[in-house]
Design an enzyme around this catalytic site. Structure first.
Site, PDB file in Angstrom:
ATOM      1  N   HIS A  49      39.899  29.363  27.758  1.00 44.64           N
ATOM      2  CA  HIS A  49      40.380  30.316  29.402  1.00 44.64           C
ATOM      3  C   HIS A  49      39.523  31.619  28.949  1.00 44.64           C
ATOM      4  O   HIS A  49      39.716  33.136  28.521  1.00 44.64           O
ATOM      5  CB  HIS A  49      41.534  30.898  28.426  1.00 44.64           C
ATOM      6  N   GLY A  58      48.441  34.535  30.898  1.00 38.87           N
ATOM      7  CA  GLY A  58      49.741  35.506  31.128  1.00 38.87           C
ATOM      8  C   GLY A  58      50.574  34.682  31.042  1.00 38.87           C
ATOM      9  O   GLY A  58      51.362  35.594  29.911  1.00 38.87           O
ATOM     10  N   GLU A  63      55.401  34.970  26.300  1.00 34.86           N
ATOM     11  CA  GLU A  63      55.601  34.304  25.448  1.00 34.86           C
ATOM     12  C   GLU A  63      55.429  35.784  24.479  1.00 34.86           C
ATOM     13  O   GLU A  63      56.651  35.837  23.946  1.00 34.86           O
ATOM     14  CB  GLU A  63      55.146  33.631  24.672  1.00 34.86           C
TER      15      GLU A  63
END
Length: 149
Positions: A49, A58, A63
């Site tokens: 990513h 995101g 989290e």
């Protein structure tokens, strides 16, 4: 510094690579918390990513805010801390009004600032914001509950 990562691990069940809170710098029980995560290129999430353009997801920011909220709820509860650490866990119930305002990249320090909107029994509703260099990068309203494991 209130809690370093070793002390946070006594409160939260999360471990590498999913412990997303490095330090708690401010905590007012039942009111607010501030903490941070240092975002490093060595984190496994950056393998996919995105390899040529690393952006911190995101969902990981959300989290991390939730984990900070878990510390706030746990440290604000009136039950014996040693018993809580062994027998209780904070579960995510909902995410509302999530917005991502700016990308987070390796080298950033992600600062989480959460305030209690409402707390009733074991249920906590939190206003959560994430900043990099005092610039708002993400926000959401989170709801969590302290439950038995």
């Amino acid at each position: 510094m209130l809690y370093n990562v070793v002390e946070i691990q006594k409160i939260l069940p999360h471990r590498y690579p999913f412990l997303l809170l490095d330090r708690v710098t401010k905590l007012e029980e039942g009111v607010s918390i501030e903490g941070y995560k240092n975002v490093s290129i060595s984190e496994p999430v950056f393998q996919g990513h995105f390899p040529e353009h690393p952006i911190y997801p995101g969902v990981m920011i959300i989290e991390g805010m939730a984990q900070a909220g878990g510390v706030l709820a746990f440290k604000s509860s009136s039950v014996d801390e040693q018993e809580d650490a062994k027998n209780k866990v904070v579960y995510f119930m909902s995410i509302d009004k999530a917005k991502f305002r700016s990308p987070v990249t390796p080298g950033d320090q992600l600062v989480y600032r959460l305030n209690v909107i409402k707390q009733r029994g074991a249920i906590w509703q939190l206003d959560a914001k994430a900043y990099v260099d005092d610039k708002l990068v993400a926000e959401a309203q989170l709801k969590a509950m302290i439950v038995d494991k």
